[in-house]
Design a protein around this motif. Structure first.
Motif, mmCIF file in Angstrom:
data_model
loop_
_atom_site.group_PDB
_atom_site.id
_atom_site.type_symbol
_atom_site.label_atom_id
_atom_site.label_comp_id
_atom_site.label_asym_id
_atom_site.label_seq_id
_atom_site.Cartn_x
_atom_site.Cartn_y
_atom_site.Cartn_z
ATOM 1 N N ALA A 137 -17.983 27.720 34.580
ATOM 2 C CA ALA A 137 -17.127 28.890 34.812
ATOM 3 C C ALA A 137 -15.679 28.454 35.051
ATOM 4 C CB ALA A 137 -17.644 29.701 35.999
ATOM 5 N N LEU A 138 -15.483 27.352 35.774
ATOM 6 C CA LEU A 138 -14.128 26.841 36.018
ATOM 7 C C LEU A 138 -13.480 26.378 34.712
ATOM 8 C CD1 LEU A 138 -14.821 24.872 39.302
ATOM 9 C CD2 LEU A 138 -13.380 26.910 39.072
ATOM 10 N N ILE A 139 -14.255 25.769 33.851
ATOM 11 C CA ILE A 139 -13.736 25.345 32.551
ATOM 12 C C ILE A 139 -13.320 26.570 31.734
ATOM 13 C CG2 ILE A 139 -14.369 24.275 30.345
ATOM 14 C CD1 ILE A 139 -16.095 22.291 32.054
ATOM 15 N N ARG A 140 -14.151 27.633 31.755
ATOM 16 C CA ARG A 140 -13.803 28.870 31.042
ATOM 17 C C ARG A 140 -12.539 29.504 31.626
ATOM 18 N NH1 ARG A 140 -19.351 29.607 31.254
ATOM 19 N NH2 ARG A 140 -19.203 31.145 32.910
ATOM 20 N N LEU A 141 -12.322 29.294 32.911
ATOM 21 C CA LEU A 141 -11.131 29.825 33.573
ATOM 22 C C LEU A 141 -9.873 29.072 33.154
ATOM 23 C CD1 LEU A 141 -10.233 31.895 35.741
ATOM 24 C CD2 LEU A 141 -10.666 30.152 37.447
ATOM 25 N N GLY A 142 -10.060 27.892 32.602
ATOM 26 C CA GLY A 142 -8.930 27.109 32.118
ATOM 27 C C GLY A 142 -8.665 25.850 32.900
ATOM 28 N N CYS A 143 -9.566 25.505 33.797
ATOM 29 C CA CYS A 143 -9.379 24.297 34.590
ATOM 30 C C CYS A 143 -9.958 23.107 33.825
ATOM 31 C CB CYS A 143 -10.056 24.430 35.949
ATOM 32 S SG CYS A 143 -9.512 23.192 37.115
ATOM 33 N N SER A 144 -9.065 22.242 33.382
ATOM 34 C CA SER A 144 -9.485 21.062 32.638
ATOM 35 C C SER A 144 -8.675 19.868 33.113
ATOM 36 C CB SER A 144 -9.273 21.273 31.141
ATOM 37 O OG SER A 144 -9.654 20.129 30.434
ATOM 38 N N PRO A 145 -9.295 18.857 33.696
ATOM 39 C CA PRO A 145 -10.716 18.751 33.961
ATOM 40 C C PRO A 145 -11.157 19.805 34.978
ATOM 41 C CG PRO A 145 -9.537 16.982 35.064
ATOM 42 C CD PRO A 145 -8.535 17.718 34.226
ATOM 43 N N SER A 146 -12.456 19.957 35.108
ATOM 44 C CA SER A 146 -12.994 21.055 35.923
ATOM 45 C C SER A 146 -12.724 20.901 37.415
ATOM 46 C CB SER A 146 -14.494 21.188 35.685
ATOM 47 O OG SER A 146 -15.155 19.985 36.036
ATOM 48 N N VAL A 147 -12.538 19.687 37.896
ATOM 49 C CA VAL A 147 -12.251 19.476 39.321
ATOM 50 C C VAL A 147 -11.095 18.499 39.467
ATOM 51 C CG1 VAL A 147 -14.575 19.978 40.140
ATOM 52 C CG2 VAL A 147 -13.998 17.637 39.551
ATOM 53 N N PRO A 148 -10.325 18.629 40.524
ATOM 54 C CA PRO A 148 -10.395 19.694 41.501
ATOM 55 C C PRO A 148 -9.836 21.000 40.927
ATOM 56 C CG PRO A 148 -8.521 18.296 41.975
ATOM 57 C CD PRO A 148 -9.253 17.673 40.819
ATOM 58 N N ALA A 149 -10.416 22.095 41.347
ATOM 59 C CA ALA A 149 -9.926 23.425 41.001
ATOM 60 C C ALA A 149 -9.531 24.090 42.318
ATOM 61 C CB ALA A 149 -11.003 24.231 40.292
ATOM 62 N N VAL A 150 -8.268 24.484 42.426
ATOM 63 C CA VAL A 150 -7.728 24.970 43.690
ATOM 64 C C VAL A 150 -7.384 26.454 43.602
ATOM 65 C CG1 VAL A 150 -5.863 24.688 45.367
ATOM 66 C CG2 VAL A 150 -6.828 22.683 44.226
ATOM 67 N N PHE A 151 -7.808 27.184 44.625
ATOM 68 C CA PHE A 151 -7.484 28.597 44.774
ATOM 69 C C PHE A 151 -6.734 28.765 46.086
ATOM 70 C CE2 PHE A 151 -10.953 28.468 41.881
ATOM 71 C CZ PHE A 151 -10.838 29.582 41.063
ATOM 72 N N ILE A 152 -5.633 29.474 46.061
ATOM 73 C CA ILE A 152 -4.861 29.763 47.268
ATOM 74 C C ILE A 152 -4.695 31.272 47.344
ATOM 75 C CG2 ILE A 152 -2.657 29.485 48.487
ATOM 76 C CD1 ILE A 152 -2.369 26.760 47.111
ATOM 77 N N GLY A 153 -5.102 31.843 48.473
ATOM 78 C CA GLY A 153 -5.035 33.288 48.622
ATOM 79 C C GLY A 153 -5.881 34.016 47.599
ATOM 80 N N GLY A 154 -6.991 33.413 47.184
ATOM 81 C CA GLY A 154 -7.888 34.015 46.216
ATOM 82 C C GLY A 154 -7.431 33.902 44.779
ATOM 83 N N ARG A 155 -6.277 33.299 44.561
ATOM 84 C CA ARG A 155 -5.708 33.188 43.217
ATOM 85 C C ARG A 155 -5.866 31.760 42.705
ATOM 86 N NH1 ARG A 155 -0.089 32.636 40.821
ATOM 87 N NH2 ARG A 155 0.160 31.251 42.577
ATOM 88 N N PHE A 156 -6.259 31.635 41.450
ATOM 89 C CA PHE A 156 -6.424 30.324 40.841
ATOM 90 C C PHE A 156 -5.057 29.671 40.657
ATOM 91 C CE2 PHE A 156 -6.949 27.798 36.799
ATOM 92 C CZ PHE A 156 -7.647 26.763 37.384
ATOM 93 N N VAL A 157 -4.874 28.506 41.279
ATOM 94 C CA VAL A 157 -3.618 27.762 41.178
ATOM 95 C C VAL A 157 -3.701 26.739 40.050
ATOM 96 C CG1 VAL A 157 -2.094 26.159 42.392
ATOM 97 C CG2 VAL A 157 -3.069 28.115 43.600
ATOM 98 N N GLY A 158 -4.839 26.056 39.951
ATOM 99 C CA GLY A 158 -5.004 25.080 38.890
ATOM 100 C C GLY A 158 -5.664 23.809 39.382
ATOM 101 N N ASN A 159 -5.445 22.767 38.600
ATOM 102 C CA ASN A 159 -6.056 21.470 38.892
ATOM 103 C C ASN A 159 -5.084 20.598 39.691
ATOM 104 O OD1 ASN A 159 -4.176 20.571 37.032
ATOM 105 N ND2 ASN A 159 -5.648 20.280 35.402
ATOM 106 N N ALA A 160 -5.388 19.327 39.776
ATOM 107 C CA ALA A 160 -4.566 18.405 40.570
ATOM 108 C C ALA A 160 -3.123 18.377 40.091
ATOM 109 C CB ALA A 160 -5.171 17.002 40.526
ATOM 110 N N ASN A 161 -2.909 18.357 38.774
ATOM 111 C CA ASN A 161 -1.537 18.328 38.256
ATOM 112 C C ASN A 161 -0.737 19.539 38.703
ATOM 113 O OD1 ASN A 161 -1.948 15.906 36.951
ATOM 114 N ND2 ASN A 161 -2.435 16.851 34.994
ATOM 115 N N ALA A 162 -1.357 20.712 38.658
ATOM 116 C CA ALA A 162 -0.669 21.940 39.071
ATOM 117 C C ALA A 162 -0.312 21.887 40.556
ATOM 118 C CB ALA A 162 -1.539 23.154 38.772
ATOM 119 N N VAL A 163 -1.241 21.432 41.379
ATOM 120 C CA VAL A 163 -1.000 21.362 42.826
ATOM 121 C C VAL A 163 0.085 20.340 43.139
ATOM 122 C CG1 VAL A 163 -2.036 20.765 45.057
ATOM 123 C CG2 VAL A 163 -3.311 22.159 43.413
ATOM 124 N N LEU A 164 0.038 19.191 42.493
ATOM 125 C CA LEU A 164 1.057 18.171 42.740
ATOM 126 C C LEU A 164 2.433 18.637 42.278
ATOM 127 C CD1 LEU A 164 -0.972 14.963 41.879
ATOM 128 C CD2 LEU A 164 -0.317 15.811 44.145
#
Length: 102
Positions: free
Chosen positions: A55-82
């Motif tokens: 489901a995370l992959i279908r959401l667009g998280c590649s690689p699938s982990v880590p997948a981060v949500f803040i305030g219920g909203r999908f933020v992204g993977n490690a690159n997005a958070v960094l």
């Protein structure tokens, strides 16, 4: 996908992770250093982990982990958070979500 959304809305910060993933470890540590106590879902230790990973992959998280949500909203993977950390917007997002107070 409904399970992901339900879990992601249970706490200000939710991280889907794998216990053996070094990037997942680094992202969890980053949040701990900000004073955040995220909800951690270890996919490799969860009986429905593979289903959630797909489901995370279908959401667009590649690689699938880590997948981060803040305030219920999908933020992204490690690159997005960094990227958010480097450009200074992560702290504001955490404040807005109620994950930190400072």
């Amino acid at each position: 996908m409904d399970r992901i959304a339900r879990l992601a809305s249970q706490k200000a910060v939710v991280i889907f992770s794998k216990s053996s993933c070094c990037m997942s470890h680094a992202i969890k540590r980053l949040f701990y250093e900000h004073g955040v106590s995220p909800m951690i879902i270890e996919l490799d230790e969860n009986s429905r982990g593979r289903e959630m990973e797909l489901a995370l992959i279908r959401l667009g998280c590649s690689p699938s982990v880590p997948a981060v949500f803040i305030g219920g909203r999908f933020v992204g993977n490690a690159n997005a958070v960094l990227t958010l950390q480097v450009n200074g917007s992560l702290k504001k997002m955490l404040k807005d979500a109620g994950a930190i107070w400072l």
